[in-house]
Write a protein that holds these residues in place. Structure first.
Motif, mmCIF file in Angstrom:
data_model
loop_
_atom_site.group_PDB
_atom_site.id
_atom_site.type_symbol
_atom_site.label_atom_id
_atom_site.label_comp_id
_atom_site.label_asym_id
_atom_site.label_seq_id
_atom_site.Cartn_x
_atom_site.Cartn_y
_atom_site.Cartn_z
ATOM 1 N N VAL A 7 0.851 -1.202 0.000
ATOM 2 C CA VAL A 7 0.000 0.000 0.000
ATOM 3 C C VAL A 7 0.878 1.240 0.000
ATOM 4 C CG1 VAL A 7 -1.637 1.325 1.387
ATOM 5 C CG2 VAL A 7 -1.986 -1.123 1.052
ATOM 6 N N ALA A 8 1.942 1.229 0.818
ATOM 7 C CA ALA A 8 2.840 2.391 0.859
ATOM 8 C C ALA A 8 3.519 2.591 -0.490
ATOM 9 C CB ALA A 8 3.887 2.198 1.958
ATOM 10 N N ALA A 9 3.939 1.524 -1.141
ATOM 11 C CA ALA A 9 4.572 1.643 -2.452
ATOM 12 C C ALA A 9 3.584 2.185 -3.475
ATOM 13 C CB ALA A 9 5.117 0.290 -2.903
ATOM 14 N N ALA A 10 2.332 1.739 -3.417
ATOM 15 C CA ALA A 10 1.311 2.230 -4.350
ATOM 16 C C ALA A 10 1.032 3.707 -4.103
ATOM 17 C CB ALA A 10 0.034 1.412 -4.209
ATOM 18 N N LEU A 11 0.966 4.112 -2.835
ATOM 19 C CA LEU A 11 0.740 5.524 -2.511
ATOM 20 C C LEU A 11 1.897 6.392 -2.987
ATOM 21 C CD1 LEU A 11 -0.823 5.381 1.059
ATOM 22 C CD2 LEU A 11 -1.923 6.146 -1.035
ATOM 23 N N LEU A 12 3.111 5.946 -2.753
ATOM 24 C CA LEU A 12 4.264 6.731 -3.199
ATOM 25 C C LEU A 12 4.303 6.844 -4.715
ATOM 26 C CD1 LEU A 12 7.034 5.462 -0.741
ATOM 27 C CD2 LEU A 12 5.934 7.717 -0.788
ATOM 28 N N THR A 13 3.962 5.775 -5.394
ATOM 29 C CA THR A 13 3.920 5.821 -6.859
ATOM 30 C C THR A 13 2.847 6.804 -7.329
ATOM 31 O OG1 THR A 13 4.615 3.512 -6.918
ATOM 32 C CG2 THR A 13 3.655 4.405 -8.924
ATOM 33 N N GLU A 14 1.686 6.769 -6.685
ATOM 34 C CA GLU A 14 0.602 7.683 -7.061
ATOM 35 C C GLU A 14 0.990 9.131 -6.764
ATOM 36 O OE1 GLU A 14 -2.922 8.902 -8.608
ATOM 37 O OE2 GLU A 14 -2.116 6.876 -8.654
ATOM 38 N N ARG A 49 1.425 12.140 -9.573
ATOM 39 C CA ARG A 49 0.669 13.403 -9.498
ATOM 40 C C ARG A 49 1.628 14.595 -9.435
ATOM 41 N NH1 ARG A 49 -4.860 12.528 -6.111
ATOM 42 N NH2 ARG A 49 -5.532 10.709 -7.298
ATOM 43 N N GLN A 50 2.773 14.409 -8.739
ATOM 44 C CA GLN A 50 3.746 15.495 -8.699
ATOM 45 C C GLN A 50 4.316 15.746 -10.091
ATOM 46 O OE1 GLN A 50 6.660 14.372 -5.780
ATOM 47 N NE2 GLN A 50 5.563 15.370 -4.087
ATOM 48 N N ILE A 51 4.611 14.674 -10.799
ATOM 49 C CA ILE A 51 5.141 14.831 -12.157
ATOM 50 C C ILE A 51 4.074 15.460 -13.048
ATOM 51 C CG2 ILE A 51 5.886 13.541 -14.205
ATOM 52 C CD1 ILE A 51 7.274 11.582 -12.290
ATOM 53 N N GLY A 52 2.822 15.065 -12.865
ATOM 54 C CA GLY A 52 1.738 15.658 -13.632
ATOM 55 C C GLY A 52 1.561 17.133 -13.301
ATOM 56 N N ALA A 53 1.721 17.531 -12.035
ATOM 57 C CA ALA A 53 1.559 18.920 -11.631
ATOM 58 C C ALA A 53 2.721 19.754 -12.151
ATOM 59 C CB ALA A 53 1.490 19.017 -10.108
#
Length: 110
Positions: free
Chosen positions: A91-98, A102-106
């Motif tokens: 879950v932590a790995a999935a959250l960090l990836t998400e 989003r940071q790269i998208g922003a």
């Protein structure tokens, strides 16, 4: 050496009587009743020791079963903790990836 020259044989009946008395007083010659009492006591102690050994053997077997049950419970507890830890890490790995996506998208939107 002839038999007649041995000192005990020369003593005759008195020598035999003294030899028997010596055997009785030193405890090497005992009455049958005393021997049977001693044997009965010995047999009772051996039977008691055998019963005691059987009781200890059963106790040891139950202790082994209890330790095996404790080991299995501990192993299941460790597996459950590792499974929860693995799920938490996923879950932590999935959250960090998400968050990273989003940071790269922003950053690319600006």
């Amino acid at each position: 050496m002839e038999w007649a020259q041995i000192p005990v044989i020369q003593l005759g009946a008195v020598g035999v009587l003294l030899a028997v008395l010596w055997l009785v007083f030193t405890g090497r010659l005992v009455p049958r009743s005393t021997l049977e009492d001693v044997r009965a006591d010995r047999d009772a102690r051996v039977a008691e020791a055998a019963a005691d050994a059987d009781a200890w053997r059963q106790l040891y077997a139950s202790e082994c079963e209890a330790h095996q049950m404790t080991r299995q419970a501990h192993a299941e507890e460790v597996r459950a903790a590792l499974l929860a830890s693995t799920e938490g890490a996923a879950v932590a790995a999935a959250l960090l990836t998400e968050i990273r996506s989003r940071q790269i998208g922003a950053i690319s939107d600006t």
